[in-house]
Design an enzyme around this catalytic site. Structure first.
Site, PDB file in Angstrom:
ATOM      1  N   ASP A 468       0.830  -1.208   0.000  1.00  0.00           N
ATOM      2  CA  ASP A 468       0.000   0.000   0.000  1.00  0.00           C
ATOM      3  C   ASP A 468       0.864   1.258   0.000  1.00  0.00           C
ATOM      4  O   ASP A 468       2.084   1.198   0.273  1.00  0.00           O
ATOM      5  CB  ASP A 468      -0.892  -0.037   1.259  1.00  0.00           C
ATOM      6  CG  ASP A 468      -2.221   0.668   1.075  1.00  0.00           C
ATOM      7  OD1 ASP A 468      -2.328   1.498   0.156  1.00  0.00           O
ATOM      8  OD2 ASP A 468      -3.142   0.395   1.869  1.00  0.00           O
ATOM      9  N   ASP A 535     -10.652   2.009  -3.568  1.00  0.00           N
ATOM     10  CA  ASP A 535     -11.228   1.715  -2.250  1.00  0.00           C
ATOM     11  C   ASP A 535     -12.748   1.738  -2.308  1.00  0.00           C
ATOM     12  O   ASP A 535     -13.405   1.389  -1.328  1.00  0.00           O
ATOM     13  CB  ASP A 535     -10.757   2.750  -1.225  1.00  0.00           C
ATOM     14  CG  ASP A 535      -9.431   2.340  -0.604  1.00  0.00           C
ATOM     15  OD1 ASP A 535      -9.016   1.191  -0.819  1.00  0.00           O
ATOM     16  OD2 ASP A 535      -8.828   3.169   0.085  1.00  0.00           O
TER      17      ASP A 535
HETATM   18  C1  DGJ Z   1      -5.886   1.812   1.719  1.00  0.00           C
HETATM   19  C2  DGJ Z   1      -6.240   0.595   0.938  1.00  0.00           C
HETATM   20  O1  DGJ Z   1      -6.690   0.932  -0.325  1.00  0.00           O
HETATM   21  C3  DGJ Z   1      -7.264  -0.224   1.729  1.00  0.00           C
HETATM   22  O2  DGJ Z   1      -7.664  -1.329   0.963  1.00  0.00           O
HETATM   23  C4  DGJ Z   1      -6.648  -0.644   3.014  1.00  0.00           C
HETATM   24  O3  DGJ Z   1      -5.581  -1.512   2.780  1.00  0.00           O
HETATM   25  C5  DGJ Z   1      -6.186   0.564   3.787  1.00  0.00           C
HETATM   26  N1  DGJ Z   1      -5.352   1.422   2.992  1.00  0.00           N
HETATM   27  C6  DGJ Z   1      -5.442   0.156   5.021  1.00  0.00           C
HETATM   28  O4  DGJ Z   1      -4.922   1.204   5.705  1.00  0.00           O
END
Ligand code: DGJ
Length: 758
Positions: A468, A535
């Site tokens: 991430d 997301d």
């Molecule tokens: C952003 C990601 O896109 C989410 O899927 C998740 O992993 C969060 N970060 C976790 O902090």
């Protein structure tokens, strides 16, 4: 001291070196000059086989007229563009040696085709041309690589070397290709967090259409693919020339039309002030610029897909159904709860289980602990072993989340090494998600983070990392060098770290995630195996995001999850049918607290997982088809097998149309003479608003046989099946079939199967 030479430039193609490459209905004809870098005479549809004479005539035919009130010579476009002929648009090389040597022009010293030195006329299929050029006066050398891949994708990059004794400051090195005057419209993508890759169109007007990414990551708003095309180009039709910059840091895409009538599209890295100081003997290499010609956006997308699928490291279509626990538990890492989730997932047929953010250090929420990559004793007293072991006993792979480039100021790491935080001046940059960026280009920092990741990978049998990156790089400098800009170094170091991890753990898969889909580009895809598209898992938004992300990436690389009924990011509520019918066109996952799901929902979900598992070779391996204008409020997309024997299409209603459904939908890219059985696939249950058209046939009295009788959940009783009907490919393409009536935010899938003997 300047010593100008005033001789005529070598404009006439007398005994020129011309190289014609041809692959997959694309031609590129290069004119290689003695005293300048190559000129692209043609890049577009295949010209068929040429001869030396024909190619020379074409090179001559491409020389522009001398403009009115313009320079007294034709303005030739080289790769990269130089300014010597009077091109007053954006030049390729921007840099200087303390103000001098800012307009280099390279004489060719070597031309190699597929490794062999060549001169004169050459014709080949797919191939790689490497041209070396030298500007002795400016003290610079250039190596330009132009490769036409077997999939017809043209990729180029340039490496600039400082051969003088003092520094050369490079402020930019972009590559651009000519496009014809008929390319009058531009299409690229924009967006934001939770709404990545939104298409936007504009006229290709005089001046520059410049898309700069200054976020130190690709960005949710990245142009992604910049297309220039003939008026009204769509998924099926229109001639399109497009570019993609394969780089995950600061970058540009641009389209420029000048008063001289020249049009180019190009891109490259965006360099921050002072980022590239080439000392004597040092070089800078651009990222690959991918240039993609096609007829219709589908053909452009498929060319990217074919290229990616041809890479040796490309994943197969057996993409494991993945449970990601993020939207199920967020930071609530309770072992019993996670074990229960894993058990439920395994029963459904899930094949990989990913533990997301919150397993390490003091990271109980997003304000603390980032950077401390040791398993939290508080939450995981026995380490991750109890969960990892159970997941693996259940027959699933285990995956783990990291965010290696980032740090919370409230962390042991930041307290111990505040000097590792990127900063351009004596103050840290503005916080974003309570975090700062670690400067991986500091060797000690790189070593510490890499060692921490490798230690976890050594201790646990981990098959998959979710990598991430949750903030933009703002004022991203190196504290140790007085705040010098360090985004280029950061991006290059990221790639180095990914390479090192993959080397140490062959077979490990890595997902590129960045606040959702803010790191989607062919640079990071050299080192990763999947992207998290967004997301936002709301299927209505996902219909559009999947559609446009697949302009660059094939479905097997797109993380595509089924979440809970009410979307966590939009608050909308959708039937499982719509959520699942949307998600199965990517690498399927579940991101939902299954303990909250009813038995009926679990039964439907298991049917969808079965459907995905039994059709993923096609869903993730076929050719992408997206229909233009299938009716008000409707979207139709699908995949067709390479041999045209099978296909799956989705008919999706995204808003309530003003008129009743119809007229008939015309599918395409089928084999005209083949007879296909077209079956509506009512997986799980039928959409509540469904009214079947006549051609579906009578409603079957028997419920369909369970796809997998071994399932612990009862198969939905109310599922109905319609026999569908047989049509030839040309019937489906020329006449089409009537769509069903649906409520908005519902979808139906159709399976097409070639009938024996057809
Ligand atoms: C952003 C990601 O896109 C989410 O899927 C998740 O992993 C969060 N970060 C976790 O902090």
């Amino acid at each position: 001291m300047l010593t100008a030479s005033f001789g005529m430039p070598d404009r006439q193609p007398d005994s020129p070196t011309l190289i014609h490459l041809r692959a997959d209905d694309v031609s590129v004809l290069l004119h290689l000059h003695d005293t300048r870098m190559p000129e692209i005479v043609h890049w577009g549809r295949d010209l068929g086989p040429l001869t030396a004479d024909l190619a020379a005539s074409l090179a001559l035919a491409a020389i522009p007229l001398i403009g009115e009130n313009s320079v007294d010579e034709p303005v030739l476009l080289t790769l990269p563009i130089d300014q010597r002929d009077g091109y007053t648009g954006r030049p390729g090389v921007v840099g200087s040696r303390q103000g001098n040597d800012w307009s280099p022009v390279f004489s060719t010293t070597s031309i190699r085709l597929d490794g062999a030195e060549v001169e004169g006329w050459q014709e080949s299929g797919a191939g790689e041309i490497v041209v070396l050029g030298r500007d002795a006066e400016a003290g610079l050398e250039m190596s330009l690589t132009v490769e036409l891949t077997p999939s017809g994708l043209l990729r180029s990059r340039a490496e600039l070397t400082n051969t003088a004794e003092n520094d050369y400051q490079l402020d930019g090195l972009t590559l651009a290709l000519p496009v014809p005057a008929s390319a009058t419209e531009l299409l690229d993508l924009g967006g934001r967090w939770g709404r990545e890759r939104v298409p936007q169109r504009t006229a290709f007007n005089q001046g520059i259409h410049l898309r700069e990414g200054r976020k130190g990551r690709t960005g949710a708003d990245a142009a992604t693919v910049l297309h220039a095309g003939t008026p009204g180009f769509g998924f099926a039709d229109g001639e399109i020339w497009s570019v993609h910059t394969g780089w995950s840091g600061n970058h540009v895409h641009y389209a420029e039309s000048t008063f001289t009538g020249l049009r180019v599209i190009g891109g490259g890295e965006l360099l921050l002030p002072g980022e590239i100081q080439l000392g004597p003997g040092q070089s800078y290499c651009t990222p690959w610029l991918f240039a993609n010609y096609g007829r219709g956006l589908d053909s452009v997308a498929r060319r990217f897909h074919r290229y990616l699928r041809s890479r040796p490291q490309h994943v197969d279509t057996d993409r494991p159904v993945t449970l990601n626990v993020w939207e199920a538990v967020y930071f609530d890492h309770d072992l019993d709860r996670l074990l229960d989730l894993a058990e439920r997932a395994a029963k459904l047929g899930v094949e990989r289980c990913v533990l997301d953010d919150g397993w390490f250090g003091s990271r109980r929420d997003d304000t603390r602990g980032l950077g401390d990559w040791t398993v939290s004793q508080q939450v995981w007293p026995d380490g991750l072993h109890p969960l990892v072991d159970r997941v693996r006993d259940l027959g699933m792979q285990f995956g783990l989340w990291f965010e290696p480039e980032m740090v919370n100021p409230d962390s042991d790491l930041a307290r111990e090494h505040p000097e590792w935080i990127m900063s351009a001046r004596g103050q840290w940059p503005v916080l974003s998600r309570h975090q700062q960026v670690l400067n991986l280009s500091i060797p000690e920092c790189y070593d510490a983070i890499l060692a921490a990741i490798l230690a976890i990978l050594d201790e646990y049998p981990i098959s998959y990392l979710k990598w991430d990156h949750n903030r933009d790089l703002i004022e991203a400098g190196n504290q140790l060098t007085g705040g010098a800009a360090a985004v280029h170094a950061q991006t290059a170091t990221l790639y180095r770290m990914l390479r090192a991890i993959k080397r140490a753990h062959p077979g490990l898969e890595i997902e590129s995630c960045s606040s959702g889909g803010a790191r989607v580009d062919l640079g990071v895809l050299d080192h990763t195996d999947r992207v998290w598209v967004s997301d936002c898992i709301d299927p209505l938004e996902r219909q559009s995001m999947m559609r446009w992300t697949s302009q660059l990436l094939p479905p097997e690389l797109l993380g595509s999850h089924i979440a809970s009924g009410r979307s966590h990011t939009t608050g909308r509520t959708h039937d499982l049918n719509f959520r699942a019918a949307t998600a199965v066109f990517g690498h399927l996952g579940i991101e939902w607290d299954l303990a909250d799901a009813s038995d009926r929902a679990l039964a439907e979900l298991s049917a969808w997982i079965d459907f995905y598992r039994s059709h993923r070779d096609l869903l993730l391996g076929g050719d992408l088809v997206r229909l233009d204008n299938p009716g008000e409020g409707a979207m139709v997309h699908g995949v067709v097998a390479g041999d045209r024997q099978r296909a799956i299409f989705a008919y999706v209603l995204t808003s309530n149309p003003a008129a009743d459904p119809g007229p008939a939908i015309r599918l395409r890219d089928l084999s005209p003479q083949t007879r296909y059985l077209v079956e509506p696939m009512l997986v799980g249950s039928a959409p509540s608003g469904l009214v079947a058209p006549r051609w579906w046939g009578g409603r079957a009295v028997d419920a369909p046989a369970p796809i997998n009788p071994a399932h612990p959940y009862p198969q939905p009783q109310e599922a109905v099946c319609y026999p569908g009907a047989v049509f030839t490919g040309s019937q489906l393409t020329e006449a089409g079939v009537m769509p069903p009536r649906l409520h908005p935010d519902q979808a139906v899938l159709f399976r097409l199967t070639a009938q024996p003997g057809s």
